[in-house]
Design a protein around this motif. Structure first.
Motif: not given
Length: 298
Positions: A227-238
């Protein structure tokens, strides 16, 4: 003549077939004997058969009496009757393959979980990392996420943001209640069996199975990624954060590896359930109005 009668009476008293428990057997034998005598001379050859049958009956009667009275026939002289023994008293010499496999997997799980608990003691091999691992595990606590969601919902002014936050709050409550109920039913202790802390009592996280922190981390990470638009590094960190939250509980000796794995699966199941019953904006606004009305009345 009186002496012979006394000897006959003594012989009748000593005869096993004259006992009360063999009375029916004795009567049938006497009927057979009377029938043989009534046939006259043709009954002569049948007398040895009758004696042999009476001897077998006599032997069987003594064997059954000894086995019922705990004699040598019940201990080792004859065949034991196991039909009257309860099933739990019999030794299971051939356990099932399923039971052996489950016991072996549980033993491996406990052994590996104890070896990976390097941050358990203050003087263990992972003592320098204990503070950081504890802080990482705290980021998956239910109280932190519920309070943070309520604060964001109070400060949110858009309908779309309030819709996402209300559904996230319901997902957190669902995860909290489901995990607490399963833990209460299973009541599995951790590998090091530490008493629950004050924060664990607040979040009803008092047992090991399933791992509440792991379930919550997976559910929240999937929810935010969806439900959030996140960059690829943030997605990996999550994704990495959700995995490390589960591992931190094993390093602290709070949960087994199997508890964390089941927690991951349960968190994904909670996310799928919330997505299937997603509340629309109108329903969320109605819930918010009910909640604010309650707070204003208080």
């Amino acid at each position: 003549m009186p002496g012979s009668q006394a000897r006959c009476r003594a012989r009748d008293r000593n005869n096993v077939l004259n006992r009360p428990e063999f009375l029916s057997l004795n009567q049938s034998s006497r009927r057979e004997q009377a029938g043989g005598e009534g046939r006259g001379s043709s009954g002569g050859p049948r007398r040895p058969v009758f004696r042999q049958q009476s001897q077998q009956d006599n032997t069987g009667g003594r064997g059954s009496r000894d086995s019922s009275e705990g004699g040598p026939g019940a201990d080792g002289g004859g065949v034991k009757d196991t039909s009257r023994w309860p099933e739990q008293d019999c030794m299971q010499l051939n356990p099932s393959f399923k039971g052996i496999a489950i016991s072996s997997l549980l033993a491996i799980d406990i052994s590996l979980s104890k070896r990976l608990g390097v941050c358990v003691g203050a003087h263990g091999p992972g003592a320098p990392l204990r503070s950081m691992v504890t802080l990482l595990a705290l980021t998956g606590h239910a109280l932190l996420w519920i309070c943070g969601t309520l604060i964001c919902l109070w400060r949110s002014s858009t309908l779309a943001g309030q819709e996402v936050l209300v559904n996230l709050l319901l997902a957190l409550i669902l995860d909290l209640m489901t995990v607490a109920g399963i833990q209460k039913l299973v009541k599995r202790r951790g590998p090091w069996d530490f008493p629950p802390s004050f924060l664990d009592y607040i979040a009803m996280d008092m047992y090991s199975f399933p791992a509440a922190h792991a379930s919550r981390a997976v559910m929240v990470s999937k929810f935010l990624l969806n439900h959030l638009v996140l960059a690829v590094p943030l997605r990996i960190l999550l994704y990495l954060w959700a995995f490390l939250v589960g591992v931190s509980r094993v390093l602290l000796g709070k949960q087994h590896l199997s508890d964390v794995g089941c927690g991951f699966a349960l968190g994904f199941l909670h996310f799928s359930l919330v997505e299937s019953v997603w509340l629309d904006s109108a329903t969320c606004q109605m819930l918010i109005s009910i909640g604010t009305l309650h707070w204003t009345l208080v």
